[in-house]
Design an enzyme around this catalytic site. Sequence first.
Site: not given
Lengths: 325, 325
Positions: A60, A129
Amino acid sequence: MKKLHMLDAINVAIHEEMERDDKVFVIAEDVGEYGGVWNATRGLYEKYGALRSMDTPISEAGFTGLCVGAAMAGLRPVTEIMYMDFITACMDQLVNQAAKADLMSGWQMELPITLRAQYGSGSREAAQHSQSLESWFCSVPGFKVIIPSNAYDAKGLLKSAIRDNTPCIFMENRNLYYDPVEIPDEEYLIPLGKASVKQEGNDLTIVTYGIGVPVCEKAIKKMPDASIELIDLRTIVPLDMETVLNSVKKTGRLLIVHEASAGFSVGSEIIRRVVEQGFDYLDAEPLVYGNLRTAMPFSANLEDSVLITPEGVEEKARYLLTGVC
Amino acid sequence: MSKKNEQCRQNLKTMMIMREFERVIKDLANEGFVDGAVHCYTGEEACALGVCLNLNDDDYVFSTHRGHGHAIAKGLDLKKIFAELMGKASGVSGGYGGSMHLFDTKLGFMGGNGIVGGGVTVATGTAYASKYLNDGKVTVCFFSEGASNEGWCHEAMNMASLWKLPIIFACENNLFAATTPSYKTLANPDIFERAKAYDMVGVKCDGNDLDECIKVSKKAIDRARRGEGPTLIEFKTYRVEGHCRVIRDLEIFRPKDVVAWWADHDPIKVYSERLVENGVLTKDEIAVIAKEVDAEIKEAIQFGKDAPRPSTEEFLKKISERYAI
């Protein structure tokens, strides 16, 4: 007109923008040949090839940093964080590089970067999440923050974000991905920074965005006796305070609903500004209703106890309308 | 004087300007003309110059917090560099960046970085753009052995090699990360060996020998320009001064014999002795260069002192738009 759900609308928006401007490209994990883990980028690889729909390593920091440099060189990268929770892995690239490079350079450059981040809670995906992290990006000068509540808005807002010359954080709630709505065949844009009044009313203003919109709509349906104005912010930064203040001026009562927890939240900021700019309009204390402040537990009954619900909205709304708990 | 000898004279002069810049900048800081952090490049001059002599004006360079030398080597206007450190509107970044954020996009100089390793992923972005646009440009990313211990380097090098991006990772191993000597931070003191892990060319270079720096960089830059992918060059050099103006070194990390060895291998000493030995310049001619350097530095300082501060009104107007919430 045809019915599209949000993922389709996002897919069409990206296709249209890549067709329109060959500087636009997508780069992130799984966005190329696979077409995105949520299928939002399907068809790009076949149509535009690998350089414009690049699959990356799980890096990322690497690929968001790459987007910053690519934008400095005149491209318009569209990247994706598969779950917004993973954005912690690239906070330097976003906060210290993307958000600041234009000022640090004495305004020699612009950073047209769009970062799509899928997020949401309620789908039993546990603590890493399930977060709604918009406040972080709202608090850093330099980002625009966009959170659509439906497919129509998602398409028009995403196209505007891609054409915007500043870094845009575009948050997509996965629980809104599959609701189909009518989308015109012809192109349209929705300007950033303009809220949408979903329903007009005289007695209470509810300000919300993202998943909060359907949650509040369900609550309002259960209160046919109440005259409630429902505002979907659509863009959090910049915030359409004019629409909020005009509504509070009319209703005198304000409830803000979002999936992020209430403390240090978007709701807190809206209340700050309503108190500063519209204190005299208020007939009752403004409230923020959000998910409970906790890391998300896994087990269904525990997660459900955390989430905002139509019943919760109704309870807060009735309190504000009647003064009775 | 032959063209080649003329170039040698200019090379020596550029390194002497870099050296003199760092000497006077401390005085200017002590006298209150320069605010904030100042990280000196003293002793590392040959690295920046050796690389940049092989670059075109529009090739990209990413610098670091210790970036004055990089800026001078890339050909930024000396006057405007001084002005920037003095916070002036005529500075390379309009007074918005300061010592750590020297930018000149017209010369491909894409900024210093206040975050150690912050530029490494960003630099892959301009290199990606060059591949995307097929513009023939090369990106050089300067960083240090300190930055090499940020995980971002791994992500960036893997992506760069994977996609054969036209980028040079120019690691200036100056043996100190802030105050800590590299023997306490590097499991393997030879950073260039990491290139092997990415199937990338990795070479080491005597960072205090300008001729070697030119030669090694040229090979890497030519490779990159031919589309043959990135190179990691490790310049073995020595940070002569402390981390910055206010953070001093511990004497135990600066053994006298080590300091003396590096002083004997000082890049300006090595290069000027070689030029004298080879009959390119006489000692008297070098003394003339020193006078020229002194005059140019004095003129540039005066330019900086005379330059106006950036307009507060323009700043406030700009940020009310750019950072509107």
